[in-house]
Scaffold this active site. Structure first.
Site, mmCIF file in Angstrom:
data_model
loop_
_atom_site.group_PDB
_atom_site.id
_atom_site.type_symbol
_atom_site.label_atom_id
_atom_site.label_comp_id
_atom_site.label_asym_id
_atom_site.label_seq_id
_atom_site.Cartn_x
_atom_site.Cartn_y
_atom_site.Cartn_z
ATOM 1 N N ASP A 205 46.934 44.650 42.086
ATOM 2 C CA ASP A 205 45.818 44.554 41.154
ATOM 3 C C ASP A 205 46.284 44.384 39.710
ATOM 4 O O ASP A 205 45.728 44.970 38.790
ATOM 5 C CB ASP A 205 44.891 45.770 41.262
ATOM 6 C CG ASP A 205 43.533 45.519 40.601
ATOM 7 O OD1 ASP A 205 43.202 44.346 40.348
ATOM 8 O OD2 ASP A 205 42.817 46.505 40.319
ATOM 9 N N HIS B 291 41.628 42.267 39.411
ATOM 10 C CA HIS B 291 40.244 42.236 39.906
ATOM 11 C C HIS B 291 39.260 41.747 38.840
ATOM 12 O O HIS B 291 38.169 41.275 39.170
ATOM 13 C CB HIS B 291 39.825 43.593 40.482
ATOM 14 C CG HIS B 291 39.536 44.669 39.486
ATOM 15 N ND1 HIS B 291 40.359 45.755 39.278
ATOM 16 C CD2 HIS B 291 38.498 44.842 38.637
ATOM 17 C CE1 HIS B 291 39.838 46.545 38.365
ATOM 18 N NE2 HIS B 291 38.697 46.009 37.954
ATOM 19 N N SER C 94 38.992 48.922 32.898
ATOM 20 C CA SER C 94 40.006 48.365 33.788
ATOM 21 C C SER C 94 40.969 47.462 33.035
ATOM 22 O O SER C 94 40.550 46.596 32.261
ATOM 23 C CB SER C 94 39.338 47.561 34.909
ATOM 24 O OG SER C 94 38.652 48.396 35.795
#
Length: 214
Positions: free
Chosen positions: A89, A57, A164
């Site tokens: 992801d 992402h 992330s």
């Protein structure tokens, strides 16, 4: 009792050691920039061929722009996108051999236990080399990761934008998952509920991407 009586409990020595071992292997990932959309996150080396695991992402938010990786010592390299897997992801990047990134050790499959201490390492809000501590709150938590619902590791270690793609590591410095999402109230920051892609899924997906992309 003096003011020190209210201070936090001492950090376990093994977590200090785990942080020292992990931070040099974690990188900041920057995608796009300028007039185009841009995004940033984290990643870590998964093998000796300078392959880096991160979240897909981050690349998606960057609008397919150029990818730059910044090492813990400040060196920057243009990164090749080896492959992407939106469904889980995950994405794999590669930097030149001169980067010399040492891969982080991976935890054994299904060895993670609820209640064990963990560290989330990454670049929240662009603050490279940030380490936050917590525990494994739950396993096999069904959440949306990428485009599908999958089992995730839940943790109360503080995870914020920019974390992330970074590793969630245990007290031995082994990666137990890839930090990927948080639960929020009204969209406002970390509330102590974060999720990481389990290392078993990470290893399988990374091996597939690297096998296809070289």
């Amino acid at each position: 009792a003096g003011p020190s009586a209210a201070s936090a409990a001492p950090v376990p020595a093994e977590l200090v050691t785990a942080a020292q071992k992990t931070v040099p292997g974690v990188v900041s990932v920057m995608v796009g920039g300028g007039a185009a959309s841009s995004a940033s996150g984290s990643g870590f080396a998964i093998d000796n061929q300078q392959h880096i695991v991160t979240n897909d992402h981050i690349l998606a938010k960057g609008g397919g722009g150029e990818v730059t990786v910044e090492l813990s010592d400040g060196r920057r390299y243009a990164a090749e996108v080896v492959g992407r897997e939106p469904g889980s992801d995950l994405a794999v990047l590669r930097v030149p051999a001169v980067a010399g990134l040492a891969p982080l050790p991976l935890a054994k499959p299904r060895s993670t236990k609820v209640g064990e201490p963990v560290l989330a390492v990454g670049s929240p809000l662009g603050l490279a080399g940030t380490v936050t501590a917590g525990i494994v709150s739950a396993l096999d938590r069904q959440v949306r990761l990428g485009t599908t619902r999958r089992s995730a590791v839940q943790t109360d270690a503080s995870i914020n934008p920019g974390n992330s793609g970074g590793p969630l590591v245990n007290a031995r410095g082994e990666v137990v998952g890839v930090n990927t999402a948080i639960a929020t109230i009204d969209g406002n920051g970390s509330i102590g509920i974060g999720f990481a892609i389990p290392i078993e899924q990470v290893q399988q997906t990374a091996d597939t991407i690297i096998g296809k992309g070289g």
